[in-house]
Design a protein around this motif. Structure first.
Motif, PDB file in Angstrom:
ATOM      1  N   GLN A 103       1.819 -15.178  11.496  1.00 25.81           N
ATOM      2  CA  GLN A 103       0.416 -15.133  11.101  1.00 25.81           C
ATOM      3  C   GLN A 103      -0.443 -16.070  11.943  1.00 25.81           C
ATOM      4  O   GLN A 103      -1.644 -15.842  12.093  1.00 25.81           O
ATOM      5  CB  GLN A 103       0.271 -15.495   9.615  1.00 25.81           C
ATOM      6  N   ASN A 119      -3.893   2.445   5.382  1.00 25.46           N
ATOM      7  CA  ASN A 119      -5.120   1.885   4.816  1.00 25.46           C
ATOM      8  C   ASN A 119      -6.233   1.729   5.856  1.00 25.46           C
ATOM      9  O   ASN A 119      -7.414   1.685   5.495  1.00 25.46           O
ATOM     10  CB  ASN A 119      -4.831   0.524   4.181  1.00 25.46           C
ATOM     11  N   LYS A 120      -5.884   1.674   7.145  1.00 28.32           N
ATOM     12  CA  LYS A 120      -6.888   1.526   8.198  1.00 28.32           C
ATOM     13  C   LYS A 120      -6.331   2.133   9.475  1.00 28.32           C
ATOM     14  O   LYS A 120      -5.123   2.425   9.573  1.00 28.32           O
ATOM     15  CB  LYS A 120      -7.249   0.056   8.407  1.00 28.32           C
ATOM     16  N   THR A 124      -3.239   0.336  11.192  1.00 29.15           N
ATOM     17  CA  THR A 124      -1.952   0.576  10.532  1.00 29.15           C
ATOM     18  C   THR A 124      -1.477   1.996  10.791  1.00 29.15           C
ATOM     19  O   THR A 124      -0.310   2.240  11.134  1.00 29.15           O
ATOM     20  CB  THR A 124      -2.085   0.337   9.022  1.00 29.15           C
ATOM     21  N   THR A 171      -0.237   0.251   2.879  1.00 27.63           N
ATOM     22  CA  THR A 171      -1.241  -0.746   3.205  1.00 27.63           C
ATOM     23  C   THR A 171      -0.574  -2.065   3.562  1.00 27.63           C
ATOM     24  O   THR A 171       0.483  -2.406   3.014  1.00 27.63           O
ATOM     25  CB  THR A 171      -2.218  -0.954   2.029  1.00 27.63           C
ATOM     26  N   ASP A 172      -1.178  -2.801   4.475  1.00 27.32           N
ATOM     27  CA  ASP A 172      -0.679  -4.140   4.805  1.00 27.32           C
ATOM     28  C   ASP A 172      -1.528  -5.211   4.131  1.00 27.32           C
ATOM     29  O   ASP A 172      -1.491  -6.376   4.522  1.00 27.32           O
ATOM     30  CB  ASP A 172      -0.647  -4.354   6.322  1.00 27.32           C
ATOM     31  N   ARG A 173      -2.286  -4.795   3.110  1.00 25.94           N
ATOM     32  CA  ARG A 173      -3.107  -5.729   2.337  1.00 25.94           C
ATOM     33  C   ARG A 173      -2.579  -5.789   0.902  1.00 25.94           C
ATOM     34  O   ARG A 173      -2.017  -4.810   0.407  1.00 25.94           O
ATOM     35  CB  ARG A 173      -4.567  -5.270   2.330  1.00 25.94           C
ATOM     36  N   GLU A 232      -3.345  -4.968  -2.031  1.00 26.71           N
ATOM     37  CA  GLU A 232      -4.237  -4.190  -2.877  1.00 26.71           C
ATOM     38  C   GLU A 232      -3.608  -3.958  -4.251  1.00 26.71           C
ATOM     39  O   GLU A 232      -2.439  -3.624  -4.365  1.00 26.71           O
ATOM     40  CB  GLU A 232      -4.555  -2.844  -2.217  1.00 26.71           C
ATOM     41  N   ARG A 250       4.965  -9.184   8.254  1.00 25.13           N
ATOM     42  CA  ARG A 250       3.931  -8.581   7.404  1.00 25.13           C
ATOM     43  C   ARG A 250       4.599  -8.018   6.166  1.00 25.13           C
ATOM     44  O   ARG A 250       5.824  -7.830   6.116  1.00 25.13           O
ATOM     45  CB  ARG A 250       3.167  -7.489   8.152  1.00 25.13           C
TER      46      ARG A 250
END
Length: 524
Positions: free
Chosen positions: A362, A399-400, A403, A475-477, A479, A509
């Motif tokens: 990160q 998700n975006k 990704t 998703t890599d968030r 959520e 991740r």
């Protein structure tokens, strides 16, 4: 030092060979995977940029295949060409010694080394930027006579703009130079400048035609990207973020030296036309993005063309300083060594982790290039498990775009229902978000025969092949649930769970999976 050009060619040749060997040894960044998807769908232009990077990747992958090396093949060559242009321009403006050290200085900038390995818009943009500046100087050398170098100037600006529209800012610098230097003002009455403009406009015909068909969406995107569509407000921390990023990607001591030389150049801006020339191609872009950083810091690579131009003036400035004050030479050497060392560390961060250095992914600028092979394998594994459990096939939604594009490249099996569809979609939206908005998606209707249409729905003119199907949302968030815009198209959703991607004992991740059931098309 004799035969500087021969020494430089050997140095650049070795570096280029090393870059060619290295560029296929690590994973694509999400942006590179995204541009690869562009290249597989050739068009006159694209949502945010012209066709330059897509055409370059299409050419290299046709030569070497759809591999990391195939995508990046031209990047080391562009780095080699840009370095030679730095040398050639500095030699013509000053002398061979300045040219040699300016090219060496460029090799010590971490961002330049990264840009000579990754295939994004920047290596193309910077190469054509320097080519235009070089051709323009050669044209000015012929003043007041006309020179065919004007034609190359216009062509280089046009080709650069097809890669990154920032390159059009070169005309602002050209206008500034022709206005401020009396000996060059006669060029306003000569045909060279206007021929250059015509050639540049000719290069821009494809993106102009594309944007005309798409409501000038690129102009809207660029205004949003620069924050021009909203009220201007100053956020005091953002300029420090902007400067901090520059100190990081250009190396602290080298960026400080460049800033000091920029100050010297501005102080003596009108003293000599060579200074006026070089500073005019550096200062406007740097100050523009610094001004925009008062609202939002933006990206450090946005100023890269101006910084590379500045290296020529800074090299001349610091060589003269070192002649007068030899005691500063160890500091100059330390700055070059630090820049080169940071470049090696940045490019070799994965090797350091293998040796036991606990460098967090990160906190590593190159961390976004890691773990995508494992991510693709995990997505394929989760998909197979759920398909076996539910007894029905799943289509994939990221998700975006970053990704979705990275997974599309690294999925072991790439599920494509229709020709032209990406292997991984992004959530459907009525708004144009990025290039995915121009490609077929799971909300796209196909033409249908009368037998395929619902006889009770007289307004239907096509069928949706995804209706009733289930999707796996990745998703890599962190959520809590998929976005409402996504969920409105499905009957229900369920959290499947999280999967961590780890390398060398460190977290790269976390991917979160949701299953979305029974897709129904949204009403317009």
């Amino acid at each position: 030092m004799k035969n500087r050009l021969h020494i430089l060619l050997i140095l650049l040749g070795v570096l280029t060979l090393l870059r060619l060997l290295l560029c296929g040894s690590f994973e694509l960044s999400p942006d590179e995977a995204y541009y690869y998807l562009w290249s597989q769908r050739p068009d006159l232009s694209y949502y945010s940029k012209g066709p330059g990077v897509a055409m370059a990747i299409l050419a290299s992958t046709n030569l070497f295949g759809a591999t990391e090396f195939g995508v990046r093949f031209f990047s080391p060559l562009l780095g080699f060409g840009t370095s030679l242009l730095v040398f050639a321009l500095a030699r013509r403006i000053y002398d061979e010694r300045v040219g040699f050290w300016a090219a060496v200085l460029a090799q010590c900038l971490p961002i330049f080394n990264v840009g000579s390995l990754l295939m994004t818009i920047d290596p193309l943009s910077i190469f054509f930027w320097l080519l235009a500046v070089y051709a323009f100087w050669r044209a000015l050398e012929k003043t007041p006579a006309y020179s065919h170098w004007w034609l190359l100037t216009g062509l280089a600006i046009g080709l650069g703009a097809l890669c990154k529209y920032t390159n059009l800012a070169l005309y602002l610098s050209i206008a500034l130079i022709l206005a401020l230097v009396p000996a060059w003002r006669r060029q306003w009455r000569r045909p060279g400048l206007y021929l250059a403009l015509l050639i540049t406009l000719g290069c821009l015909i494809p993106p102009l035609l594309w944007n005309q068909r798409h409501q000038w969406i690129t102009l809207i995107h660029l205004s949003e990207r620069g924050g021009l569509e909203s009220k201007f407000s100053i956020r005091l921390e953002q300029p420090f973020v902007f400067l901090g990023a520059h100190f990081g990607v250009y190396s602290p001591l080298l960026f400080l030296a460049l800033l000091l030389s920029l100050g010297v150049g501005l102080w003596h801006f009108r003293d000599h036309r060579k200074t006026t020339f070089l500073i005019s191609f550096a200062a406007p872009l740097i100050f523009l993005y610094f001004f925009l950083s008062l609202k939002n810091a933006g990206e450090a690579n946005w100023t890269a063309p101006a910084i590379v131009t500045l290296t020529i003036f800074a090299t001349r400035d610091w060589l003269r300083r070192l002649e007068r004050r030899p005691r500063f030479r160890p500091w100059a050497l330390a700055a070059l060594v630090l820049g080169a060392t940071l470049s090696i560390i940045l490019l070799g961060s994965e090797s350091l982790r293998r040796l036991g250095v606990p460098w967090s992914y990160q906190r590593d600028p190159g961390g976004r290039l890691q773990g995508w092979t494992e991510s693709g394998q995990i997505v394929a594994e989760v998909r197979r498990e759920l398909e076996k459990k539910t007894g029905s096939p799943l289509f994939l939604i990221g998700n975006k775009y970053q990704t979705a594009a990275a997974l599309a490249w690294y999925l072991p099996e790439k599920p494509v229902l229709r020709p032209g569809d990406p292997p991984v979609y992004i959530p459907e939206s009525q708004m144009i978000q990025n290039q995915y908005s121009f490609w077929p998606s799971y909300d796209t209707f196909d033409e249908a025969t009368p037998e395929q249409l619902d006889p009770f729905n007289t307004e239907a003119t096509g069928i949706n092949r995804f209706a009733g199907r289930n999707a796996l949302y990745i998703t890599d968030r962190p959520e809590g649930k998929p976005a409402d815009a996504l969920l409105r198209g499905f009957e229900r959703w369920e959290l499947v769970g999280d999967r961590e991607i780890r390398k060398n004992g460190l977290l790269v991740r976390t991917l979160r999976f949701f299953i979305c059931t029974n897709y129904q098309t949204l009403p317009l």
